[in-house]
Design a protein around this motif. Structure first.
Motif, short mmCIF file in Angstrom:
data_model
loop_
_atom_site.label_atom_id
_atom_site.label_comp_id
_atom_site.label_asym_id
_atom_site.label_seq_id
_atom_site.Cartn_x
_atom_site.Cartn_y
_atom_site.Cartn_z
N LEU A 1 0.81 -1.21 0.00
CA LEU A 1 0.00 0.00 0.00
C LEU A 1 0.84 1.27 0.00
O LEU A 1 0.31 2.37 -0.01
CB LEU A 1 -0.91 0.01 1.24
CG LEU A 1 -2.07 -0.99 1.20
CD1 LEU A 1 -2.76 -1.05 2.55
CD2 LEU A 1 -3.08 -0.62 0.12
N LEU A 2 2.16 1.10 0.00
CA LEU A 2 3.04 2.27 0.08
C LEU A 2 2.77 3.33 -0.98
O LEU A 2 2.81 4.52 -0.68
CB LEU A 2 4.50 1.83 -0.01
CG LEU A 2 5.20 1.65 1.33
CD1 LEU A 2 6.61 1.11 1.12
CD2 LEU A 2 5.25 2.95 2.11
N PRO A 3 2.49 2.93 -2.23
CA PRO A 3 2.25 3.96 -3.24
C PRO A 3 1.14 4.91 -2.84
O PRO A 3 1.18 6.10 -3.13
CB PRO A 3 1.86 3.15 -4.48
CG PRO A 3 2.43 1.81 -4.26
CD PRO A 3 2.40 1.59 -2.79
N ALA A 4 0.13 4.38 -2.18
CA ALA A 4 -0.98 5.23 -1.79
C ALA A 4 -0.65 6.04 -0.54
O ALA A 4 -1.16 7.13 -0.33
CB ALA A 4 -2.22 4.38 -1.54
N LEU A 5 0.21 5.49 0.31
CA LEU A 5 0.51 6.15 1.58
C LEU A 5 1.57 7.22 1.46
O LEU A 5 1.58 8.18 2.21
CB LEU A 5 0.98 5.09 2.60
CG LEU A 5 -0.03 4.00 2.94
CD1 LEU A 5 0.58 2.97 3.86
CD2 LEU A 5 -1.27 4.61 3.60
N LEU A 6 2.50 7.05 0.49
CA LEU A 6 3.61 8.00 0.39
C LEU A 6 3.12 9.36 -0.09
O LEU A 6 2.25 9.43 -0.96
CB LEU A 6 4.65 7.48 -0.61
CG LEU A 6 5.62 6.43 -0.07
CD1 LEU A 6 6.49 5.93 -1.21
CD2 LEU A 6 6.48 7.00 1.03
N PRO A 7 3.64 10.44 0.46
CA PRO A 7 3.30 11.76 -0.05
C PRO A 7 3.85 11.95 -1.45
O PRO A 7 4.81 11.28 -1.85
CB PRO A 7 3.98 12.72 0.94
CG PRO A 7 5.06 11.91 1.58
CD PRO A 7 4.57 10.50 1.60
N ALA A 8 3.25 12.87 -2.18
CA ALA A 8 3.61 13.07 -3.58
C ALA A 8 5.10 13.34 -3.79
O ALA A 8 5.70 12.80 -4.72
CB ALA A 8 2.78 14.20 -4.17
N PRO A 9 5.78 14.14 -2.94
CA PRO A 9 7.20 14.42 -3.18
C PRO A 9 8.07 13.16 -3.17
O PRO A 9 9.11 13.11 -3.82
CB PRO A 9 7.58 15.35 -2.03
CG PRO A 9 6.30 15.99 -1.61
CD PRO A 9 5.26 14.94 -1.83
N CYS A 10 7.64 12.15 -2.43
CA CYS A 10 8.43 10.92 -2.37
C CYS A 10 8.38 10.16 -3.68
O CYS A 10 9.13 9.21 -3.89
CB CYS A 10 7.95 10.03 -1.24
SG CYS A 10 8.30 10.72 0.39
N GLN A 11 7.45 10.51 -4.55
CA GLN A 11 7.39 9.84 -5.85
C GLN A 11 8.13 10.65 -6.91
O GLN A 11 8.04 10.36 -8.09
CB GLN A 11 5.95 9.62 -6.25
CG GLN A 11 5.21 8.73 -5.23
CD GLN A 11 3.74 8.59 -5.54
OE1 GLN A 11 3.33 8.76 -6.67
NE2 GLN A 11 2.95 8.25 -4.54
N ALA A 12 8.84 11.67 -6.47
CA ALA A 12 9.60 12.49 -7.41
C ALA A 12 10.81 11.71 -7.91
O ALA A 12 11.14 10.65 -7.40
CB ALA A 12 10.05 13.77 -6.73
N ALA A 13 11.48 12.29 -8.91
CA ALA A 13 12.55 11.57 -9.59
C ALA A 13 13.73 11.27 -8.69
O ALA A 13 14.49 10.36 -8.95
CB ALA A 13 13.01 12.39 -10.78
N ASP A 14 13.91 12.04 -7.62
CA ASP A 14 15.12 11.91 -6.82
C ASP A 14 15.04 10.86 -5.73
O ASP A 14 16.01 10.62 -5.03
CB ASP A 14 15.47 13.27 -6.20
CG ASP A 14 15.86 14.28 -7.26
OD1 ASP A 14 15.70 15.48 -7.01
OD2 ASP A 14 16.30 13.84 -8.34
N ILE A 15 13.89 10.27 -5.53
CA ILE A 15 13.76 9.27 -4.48
C ILE A 15 13.26 7.96 -5.07
O ILE A 15 12.28 7.95 -5.82
CB ILE A 15 12.78 9.73 -3.38
CG1 ILE A 15 13.35 10.97 -2.67
CG2 ILE A 15 12.53 8.63 -2.37
CD1 ILE A 15 12.46 11.52 -1.58
#
Lengths: 437, 156
Positions: free
Chosen positions: A24-38
């Protein structure tokens, strides 16, 4: 052999909750964590197998492993990054009482600064590095830089991260460095010093090494490494390789390696490399060659030979000859191959043959693989002369970032009369990654 | 004693950093932290796009074609600079094998990738008795002073 456990063991629920959380991490992570640098990568493995126990009932093992890696780069808009890798295991079956059913390890956790020029870098934390003749895991610092004239220097120091099975001190500090010279496309040559304080057969671990790469002509490379053991005052190991890459579809290398047991293994913490497990007075000289030819588009023939000579009559000399064929197809998404290896030796107990065939097939979101291996020993081991292992897998790309797959492994060998093991694998990749994996 | 050495080491590292300074560092462009484009899952051949010498690694791209020859000699190249490896592989890639302690062998973790070259396929606990007798130096590189959990069962 299988024992499907349906009880409501608390550890089972813990493991399932962890697995569900990861999915479920994709749904739980805040948007910035899905940025290119992480980026975040998770590999979860649920195994199931059974083992005989001397004088008791069979034991069932249902370990759940989690391998997690995370990388954050461009921290503060600077070329600074943080990298993490570690794994943990919890046993979900009731009767797995070894080490309380838990284990794990922190593989790495470090900050890295990559300078835009000169390949200069700094690492701070726990990391694996290989530099010249040193290849270490440590908690410490690593610095490296190259000057405009081609000379460069690296230094490292900290606390060694090792695992001893002899309960001796693993050394309380490790430090060293490498001085090198590099000229683009022509040569790189270096000298490495490594010192580790500890109890290595009553002495420290102190090595001086040299490494060399030179390309005198385009497509012809000579590389080598040699290590001198200061504690035993002798050359412990040397290895040289001549490689030809000048012909586009041909890659061939030949080399020589030599090592002395007492000088190389003086630095061992694993008793398998110490007397009486081995004869410390033995020496090994190895001549080897490897070839890789792309005979047609997608078709590759591989071959190799390795001749080992020992000073001691036990284990004596041996030669391994191997050959194989690989074929990439389906737009290189799939691969199949077969290989054979024959080891002939002075002593029959060291002789065996090995044959392998494997293949993969991808179709839409599905992927299937089959891998079969057999080893045939010249002399019986525990009354058995043949070993077999077959691994079949099926994978499903559920989402772009989530893949599920399952393995079934059949093994028959001197250790296993008939063994079936199951594995369920969940692979999760979040964030933007480029390059290979 | 150890604290003094650690202090001397840290001071030495800081002195080195100051001595080198940015002006003393080669202005040759470093290997980029990440390969700019996604690569195929199979063995890459740098020569498909690159013809010359890597400005960062200072070696020809042809040297890094992931043939069986390269894979068996990869430590020779990595020992003179891991940056080029890290440009395409995840930072933790090396630790799939080079780790202090692990319980799952790589061929188990990646049983769905039979094309990968691994040392310990099959029931290698049995076969290592033969390979290890003949060439213990090849085992020593990874298991000499780390990653020896499985060895404990017999080698105490």
């Amino acid at each position: 052999m299988r024992d499907a456990r349906l009880g409501v063991d608390p550890r089972l629920w813990t493991g399932l909750c962890c697995a569900a959380l990861l999915l479920l991490l994709p749904a739980l992570l805040p948007a910035p964590c899905q940025a290119a640098d992480i980026t975040l990568s998770s590999r979860s493995y649920l195994l199931s197998y059974q083992r005989d126990v001397t004088g008791g009932d069979d034991k069932n093992y249902v370990p759940l492993y989690e391998y997690l890696s995370a990388d954050a780069s461009n921290l503060g808009d600077m070329p600074i990054s943080f990298h993490f890798y570690g794994w943990g295991r919890v046993d979900l079956a009731d009767d797995t009482n070894d080490d309380n059913g838990y284990n794990g390890d922190l593989g790495s956790a470090y900050f890295q600064y990559l300078h835009p020029t000169g390949n200069a870098e700094m690492r701070l934390g726990r990391f694996f590095f290989t530099e010249g003749t040193a290849a270490e895991i440590m908690d410490g610092i690593f610095l490296k830089a190259r000057t405009p004239v081609g000379f460069g220097l690296s230094v490292f120091g900290g606390v060694p991260v090792e695992r001893s099975i002899t309960a001796t001190d693993t050394g309380d500090s490790i430090y060293g460095g490498r001085l090198f010279f590099a000229r683009s496309g022509f040569t790189e040559i270096g000298v490495t010093y490594l010192m580790e304080n500890g109890d290595f057969q009553g002495d420290d671990r102190e090595m001086v090494g040299g490494d060399l790469w030179v390309q005198p002509f385009k497509g012809v490379e000579l590389s080598g490494r040699a290590s001198y053991n200061v504690s035993t005052s002798a050359l412990a190991q040397q290895r040289y390789v001549l490689r030809l890459t000048s012909i586009s579809r041909l890659d061939v290398a030949a080399g020589y390696e030599e090592y002395k047991y007492k000088d190389l293994f003086q630095t061992a913490l694993n008793s398998a490399f110490l007397s009486p497990s081995i004869d410390p007075n033995d020496e090994a000289q190895i001549v080897f060659a490897t070839v890789d030819i792309e005979v047609a588009s997608g078709w590759t023939v591989e071959g190799g030979v390795k001749a080992i000579q020992h000073d001691a009559s036990d284990p004596g000399d041996a030669t391994r000859v191997e050959a194989g064929l690989r074929h990439a197809y389906n737009d290189s998404k799939d691969l199949c191959g077969l290989s054979a290896a024959i080891v002939s030796a002075d002593q029959a107990e060291n002789e065996y043959q090995e044959y392998r065939i494997f293949g993969t097939y991808s179709m839409d979101v599905w992927r299937f693989t089959l891998d079969a291996l057999t080893q045939r020993y010249k002399e019986e081991i525990s009354g058995i002369k043949d070993a077999y292992q077959v691994v079949g897998t099926a994978g499903w790309q559920v989402l772009p970032y989530l893949k599920l797959s399952g393995d079934v492994t059949y093994t028959r060998s001197p250790r296993f009369t008939e063994d079936y093991a199951g594995l369920v694998r969940a692979s999760l990749d979040l964030g933007t990654t480029t390059g290979g994996k | 004693m150890m604290r003094r050495k650690a202090f001397a080491l840290v001071m030495g590292a800081i002195a080195l950093a100051m001595f080198m300074g940015c002006s003393a560092i080669s202005q040759t462009e470093s290997v980029p932290p990440k390969h700019p484009e996604e690569l195929a899952g199979m063995r890459p051949d740098c020569r498909e796009c690159h013809e010359d010498v890597s400005t960062g690694a200072l070696k020809p791209y042809a040297s890094f074609r992931h043939s069986t020859v390269f894979i068996k000699q990869h430590s020779m190249y990595a020992s003179q600079g891991q940056n080029l490896c890290a440009s395409c592989h995840a930072p933790s890639f090396c630790e799939t094998c080079h780790i202090r302690q692990d319980e799952l062998k790589p061929s188990t973790k990646m049983g769905d990738r039979p094309g990968r070259v691994f040392q310990h396929r099959g029931d290698y606990v049995v076969l290592h008795q033969l390979d290890g007798r003949l060439d213990p130096g090849s085992c020593f590189r990874c298991h000499g002073n780390k990653n020896d959990t499985r060895c404990q069962a017999c080698h105490r």
